[in-house]
Design an enzyme around this catalytic site. Structure first.
Site, PDB file in Angstrom:
ATOM      1  N   GLY A 168       0.834  -1.192   0.000  1.00 15.30           N
ATOM      2  CA  GLY A 168       0.000   0.000   0.000  1.00 15.30           C
ATOM      3  C   GLY A 168       0.870   1.243   0.000  1.00 15.30           C
ATOM      4  N   SER A 175       6.842  -4.293  -1.965  1.00 13.04           N
ATOM      5  CA  SER A 175       6.407  -2.958  -2.321  1.00 13.04           C
ATOM      6  C   SER A 175       6.513  -2.050  -1.089  1.00 13.04           C
ATOM      7  CB  SER A 175       4.984  -3.026  -2.888  1.00 13.04           C
ATOM      8  OG  SER A 175       4.647  -1.885  -3.598  1.00 13.04           O
ATOM      9  N   TRP A 176       5.415  -1.431  -0.650  1.00 11.68           N
ATOM     10  CA  TRP A 176       5.468  -0.658   0.595  1.00 11.68           C
ATOM     11  C   TRP A 176       5.859  -1.552   1.771  1.00 11.68           C
ATOM     12  CZ3 TRP A 176       6.077   3.367   3.502  1.00 11.68           C
ATOM     13  CH2 TRP A 176       5.621   3.352   4.831  1.00 11.68           C
ATOM     14  N   ASP A 191       8.654  -4.847 -13.804  1.00 10.15           N
ATOM     15  CA  ASP A 191       7.876  -4.168 -12.765  1.00 10.15           C
ATOM     16  C   ASP A 191       7.764  -2.698 -13.133  1.00 10.15           C
ATOM     17  OD1 ASP A 191       6.905  -2.973 -10.442  1.00 10.15           O
ATOM     18  OD2 ASP A 191       8.003  -4.325  -9.116  1.00 10.15           O
ATOM     19  N   HIS A 210       4.866  -6.532 -11.029  1.00  7.99           N
ATOM     20  CA  HIS A 210       4.994  -6.102  -9.644  1.00  7.99           C
ATOM     21  C   HIS A 210       4.227  -6.954  -8.651  1.00  7.99           C
ATOM     22  CE1 HIS A 210       5.619  -3.261  -6.362  1.00  7.99           C
ATOM     23  NE2 HIS A 210       4.320  -3.236  -6.133  1.00  7.99           N
TER      24      HIS A 210
END
Length: 329
Positions: free
Chosen positions: A54, A121-122, A273, A301
């Site tokens: 996120g 990711s986050w 990605d 991704h």
């Protein structure tokens, strides 16, 4: 940054069987926030903390399936303001530093000394930030689709870089915003996502979410809708963090990498990605003695990309096998 948590691709067969948590908790972390935490697998197994993307994505049952439940003690939680944590979509007392403190509290409450960190990711950003703050409590990191919260990365995704490959989708993302405000899409969306009118928040949450979702998967088709509550929480939290540059100093995670260079890290990165391009993963791995960078071909991704999922399961199964060999099992 991360794709919708509930999307699952053709990777099913490579994953471990679905399991239910053996414990669920609502943990009061102060500031009016209560966060959802669940424990899965073997309560006496090797501890691993799963950090969702996120910001605002929340964890899902799919995320449990990367770990052999007989070997791993898996802890998942919904970060402040998202998933089953309350209050939903709240950005009050919601910063990277607050999340690091929440993780520290979870570790203490669970009676865990040290644990593996598993995040994409986050989630990779937060794993790095927590590890650098508490290196003595970490045994290693498994990162996917690396995002380090820098201005260059945000400019790539929200300043026209990725738009060069997806001009028609970028046009859809820009369309709700007046031309005069399009030089700063994060700020323009912020004004609307934090409008007093909840209906207006909802109308701008979906295009924010869909821009990212459309670019996340190389081999799976993007969805064109999402539950309104999910979209609002995701968009508000992600926008809040990105407007504030993830509450990190510019280049902080690379600057402070020396604090964790004694730890092993495996980085699983999609070759194509478009959300978090491979250059960031390569920069993170360069000069890190224990870094194992795995560029996955024909992959984007999303966690649910078939080759990404398969590689992550392979990583976790290898660690399991090494643990068993070390114990003479």
């Amino acid at each position: 940054m991360d794709r919708l948590a509930g999307q699952i691709s053709a990777a099913h067969g490579r994953l471990h069987p679905a399991t239910d948590p053996f414990a669920r908790h609502m943990l009061d972390v102060g500031d009016g926030h209560r966060i959802y935490v669940e424990q899965c697998g073997n309560p006496k197994g090797r501890p691993v903390l799963v950090l969702h993307g996120g910001p605002g994505g929340g964890c899902s049952p799919f995320m449990r399936r990367f770990f052999d439940p007989a070997h791993y003690h898996v802890i998942l939680f919904d970060q402040r303001g998202c998933g089953r944590s309350t209050p939903s979509a709240s950005v009050t007392a919601n910063t990277t530093q607050h999340l690091i403190a929440d993780i520290a509290l979870i570790r203490e409450r669970m009676g865990i000394g040290r644990w593996l960190l598993f995040g994409g990711s986050w989630g990779a950003t937060l794993a790095m930030a927590y590890a650098e703050a508490h290196p003595d409590h970490v045994t290693g990191l498994i990162l996917r689709g690396v995002f380090l919260g820098t201005t260059a990365e945000l400019d790539w995704f929200y300043g026209g870089g990725a738009a060069r490959f997806f001009p028609e989708l970028w046009a859809q993302f820009q369309e709700p915003i007046p031309t005069a405000e399009r030089d700063d899409m994060i700020a323009a969306y912020h004004r609307r996502l934090f409008d007093a009118d909840l209906g207006r928040q909802g109308r701008f949450a979906l295009p924010w979410l869909m821009w990212e979702n459309a670019l996340a998967g190389l081999q799976s088709a993007p969805v064109s809708h999402a539950p309104a509550d999910y979209a609002r929480a995701f968009a508000r939290l992600e926008n809040h963090y990105f407007l504030n540059r993830c509450f990190l100093d510019e280049g902080q995670l690379l600057r402070d990498r020396a604090r964790i260079e004694h730890l092993p890290v495996v980085i699983v990165q999609g070759r194509y990605d478009m959300v978090c391009p491979p250059a960031t993963a390569a920069a993170l791995a360069q000069g890190w003695p224990g870094a194992d960078l795995r560029i996955v071909p024909a992959s984007g991704h999303a966690l649910s990309e078939p080759r990404i999922s398969a590689e992550l399961v392979r990583v976790m199964d290898t660690i399991r096998d090494e643990d068993r060999e070390a114990k003479g099992a």
